[in-house]
Design a protein around this motif. Sequence first.
Motif, PDB file in Angstrom:
ATOM      1  N   SER A   1      16.417  15.601 -12.909  1.00  0.00           N
ATOM      2  CA  SER A   1      15.839  16.802 -12.468  1.00  0.00           C
ATOM      3  C   SER A   1      16.799  17.874 -11.979  1.00  0.00           C
ATOM      4  O   SER A   1      16.615  18.656 -11.550  1.00  0.00           O
ATOM      5  CB  SER A   1      14.708  16.234 -11.363  1.00  0.00           C
ATOM      6  N   GLY A   2      18.017  17.146 -11.558  1.00  0.00           N
ATOM      7  CA  GLY A   2      19.228  18.066 -11.233  1.00  0.00           C
ATOM      8  C   GLY A   2      19.175  17.820  -9.668  1.00  0.00           C
ATOM      9  O   GLY A   2      20.029  18.507  -9.200  1.00  0.00           O
ATOM     10  N   VAL A   3      18.015  17.168  -9.045  1.00  0.00           N
ATOM     11  CA  VAL A   3      18.089  17.122  -7.616  1.00  0.00           C
ATOM     12  C   VAL A   3      18.583  15.677  -7.094  1.00  0.00           C
ATOM     13  O   VAL A   3      17.847  14.734  -7.751  1.00  0.00           O
ATOM     14  CB  VAL A   3      16.639  17.425  -7.120  1.00  0.00           C
ATOM     15  N   VAL A   4      19.296  15.685  -6.312  1.00  0.00           N
ATOM     16  CA  VAL A   4      20.081  14.287  -5.945  1.00  0.00           C
ATOM     17  C   VAL A   4      19.546  14.110  -4.432  1.00  0.00           C
ATOM     18  O   VAL A   4      19.927  14.807  -3.349  1.00  0.00           O
ATOM     19  CB  VAL A   4      21.237  14.409  -6.031  1.00  0.00           C
ATOM     20  N   LYS A   5      18.776  13.294  -3.974  1.00  0.00           N
ATOM     21  CA  LYS A   5      18.155  13.023  -2.938  1.00  0.00           C
ATOM     22  C   LYS A   5      18.810  11.516  -2.429  1.00  0.00           C
ATOM     23  O   LYS A   5      18.745  10.691  -3.146  1.00  0.00           O
ATOM     24  CB  LYS A   5      16.605  13.114  -2.820  1.00  0.00           C
ATOM     25  N   ILE A   6      19.473  11.570  -1.065  1.00  0.00           N
ATOM     26  CA  ILE A   6      19.725  10.240  -0.573  1.00  0.00           C
ATOM     27  C   ILE A   6      18.453   9.441   0.068  1.00  0.00           C
ATOM     28  O   ILE A   6      17.969   9.922   1.007  1.00  0.00           O
ATOM     29  CB  ILE A   6      20.782  10.499   0.475  1.00  0.00           C
TER      30      ILE A   6
ATOM     31  N   LYS B   1      25.197  14.662 -13.170  1.00  0.00           N
ATOM     32  CA  LYS B   1      24.759  15.427 -12.082  1.00  0.00           C
ATOM     33  C   LYS B   1      24.830  14.303 -10.838  1.00  0.00           C
ATOM     34  O   LYS B   1      25.257  14.975  -9.783  1.00  0.00           O
ATOM     35  CB  LYS B   1      23.518  16.164 -12.140  1.00  0.00           C
ATOM     36  N   THR B   2      24.312  13.252 -11.168  1.00  0.00           N
ATOM     37  CA  THR B   2      24.172  12.284  -9.834  1.00  0.00           C
ATOM     38  C   THR B   2      25.580  12.027  -9.378  1.00  0.00           C
ATOM     39  O   THR B   2      25.760  11.971  -8.205  1.00  0.00           O
ATOM     40  CB  THR B   2      23.589  11.123 -10.417  1.00  0.00           C
ATOM     41  N   LEU B   3      26.476  11.479 -10.161  1.00  0.00           N
ATOM     42  CA  LEU B   3      27.748  11.212  -9.668  1.00  0.00           C
ATOM     43  C   LEU B   3      28.810  12.195  -9.396  1.00  0.00           C
ATOM     44  O   LEU B   3      29.518  12.050  -8.365  1.00  0.00           O
ATOM     45  CB  LEU B   3      28.393  10.326 -10.987  1.00  0.00           C
ATOM     46  N   HIS B   4      28.626  13.358  -9.898  1.00  0.00           N
ATOM     47  CA  HIS B   4      29.240  14.611  -9.245  1.00  0.00           C
ATOM     48  C   HIS B   4      29.063  14.886  -7.985  1.00  0.00           C
ATOM     49  O   HIS B   4      30.057  15.007  -7.146  1.00  0.00           O
ATOM     50  CB  HIS B   4      28.965  15.807 -10.307  1.00  0.00           C
ATOM     51  N   TYR B   5      27.715  14.825  -7.721  1.00  0.00           N
ATOM     52  CA  TYR B   5      27.224  15.041  -6.155  1.00  0.00           C
ATOM     53  C   TYR B   5      27.572  13.899  -5.185  1.00  0.00           C
ATOM     54  O   TYR B   5      28.099  14.162  -4.333  1.00  0.00           O
ATOM     55  CB  TYR B   5      25.489  14.987  -6.261  1.00  0.00           C
ATOM     56  N   LEU B   6      27.712  12.654  -5.804  1.00  0.00           N
ATOM     57  CA  LEU B   6      27.883  11.620  -4.915  1.00  0.00           C
ATOM     58  C   LEU B   6      29.367  11.369  -4.708  1.00  0.00           C
ATOM     59  O   LEU B   6      29.877  11.289  -3.607  1.00  0.00           O
ATOM     60  CB  LEU B   6      27.529  10.207  -5.642  1.00  0.00           C
ATOM     61  N   VAL B   7      30.295  11.653  -5.625  1.00  0.00           N
ATOM     62  CA  VAL B   7      31.714  11.697  -5.570  1.00  0.00           C
ATOM     63  C   VAL B   7      32.073  12.749  -4.396  1.00  0.00           C
ATOM     64  O   VAL B   7      33.025  12.273  -3.545  1.00  0.00           O
ATOM     65  CB  VAL B   7      32.386  11.920  -7.037  1.00  0.00           C
ATOM     66  N   ASN B   8      31.586  13.926  -4.463  1.00  0.00           N
ATOM     67  CA  ASN B   8      32.024  14.885  -3.637  1.00  0.00           C
ATOM     68  C   ASN B   8      31.502  14.720  -2.252  1.00  0.00           C
ATOM     69  O   ASN B   8      32.245  14.855  -1.172  1.00  0.00           O
ATOM     70  CB  ASN B   8      31.477  16.386  -3.935  1.00  0.00           C
ATOM     71  N   MET B   9      30.418  14.054  -2.325  1.00  0.00           N
ATOM     72  CA  MET B   9      29.850  13.636  -0.832  1.00  0.00           C
ATOM     73  C   MET B   9      30.608  12.660   0.008  1.00  0.00           C
ATOM     74  O   MET B   9      31.080  12.676   0.908  1.00  0.00           O
ATOM     75  CB  MET B   9      28.180  13.110  -0.993  1.00  0.00           C
ATOM     76  N   LEU B  10      30.975  11.412  -0.960  1.00  0.00           N
ATOM     77  CA  LEU B  10      31.995  10.510  -0.326  1.00  0.00           C
ATOM     78  C   LEU B  10      33.246  10.837   0.079  1.00  0.00           C
ATOM     79  O   LEU B  10      33.888  10.166   0.726  1.00  0.00           O
ATOM     80  CB  LEU B  10      31.651   9.334  -1.273  1.00  0.00           C
ATOM     81  N   LYS B  11      33.724  11.762  -0.902  1.00  0.00           N
ATOM     82  CA  LYS B  11      35.042  12.290  -0.639  1.00  0.00           C
ATOM     83  C   LYS B  11      35.272  12.955   0.511  1.00  0.00           C
ATOM     84  O   LYS B  11      36.366  12.851   1.440  1.00  0.00           O
ATOM     85  CB  LYS B  11      35.617  13.279  -1.582  1.00  0.00           C
ATOM     86  N   ASN B  12      34.143  13.509   1.299  1.00  0.00           N
ATOM     87  CA  ASN B  12      34.274  14.154   2.396  1.00  0.00           C
ATOM     88  C   ASN B  12      34.541  13.170   3.564  1.00  0.00           C
ATOM     89  O   ASN B  12      34.628  13.495   4.904  1.00  0.00           O
ATOM     90  CB  ASN B  12      33.128  15.047   2.643  1.00  0.00           C
TER      91      ASN B  12
END
Length: 183
Positions: A80-85, A109-120
């Motif tokens: 869906s392109g939408v990643v929700k925690i 898409k899922t991992l791209h979002y996750l990696v960036n979120m966790l990098k922060n």
Amino acid sequence: MTNEMINDIQEVLYSEETIAEMVKRVGAEISRDYKGKNLLLVSVLKGSVAFMADLMRAIDIPVRIDFMSVSSYGSGTKTSGVVKIIKDLDIELEGYDILIVEDILDSGKTLHYLVNMLKNRNPASIEVCTLFDKPERREVDVFAKYKGCDIPDAFIVGYGLDYDEKYRNLPYVGILKPEVYGG
Ligand code: IMP
Ligand code: MG
């Protein structure tokens, strides 16, 4: 295994034995690379549960584990392109060498979002480990340093992977008969 499930499988792509060999090989690579580091395996629920359970036992250095749950899929076969925690990690990531454990890398898409979120969250390092990869399907850039194998563009189930939340408990990986999802 009930016939009900087996009858829905068109073809077995990876047997239990083949999967076990891939997991062993990846576990050995991780054990070698993370010696003396502060390894934290982050499993993305629910698809990676089978892989995570086997992978952590194929790693022979000290390791911590944590789980998070995100949703990027409905009940269909397209992202869906939408990643929700849905469930966040329990452990603070600062100082840890994070290895995200995923079942399958598709659009990315899922991992791209996750990696960036966790990098922060300032981990010492962050890498991705996926059992299966569909490189042809990639829409955003994600690099998996550890990988079981590349697979062709097909929708697979079993060994954690689901269709409509079913088939996760198959010990092997296969493709569904098209009629199962109305194809
Ligand atoms: P991505 O964001 O498109 O890379 O999607 C990754 C997620 O989609 C995976 O963690 C799976 O949950 C799901 N997924 C992608 N391909 C398949 C498949 O072939 N079978 C089952 N689930 C899949
Ligand atoms: Mg998943």
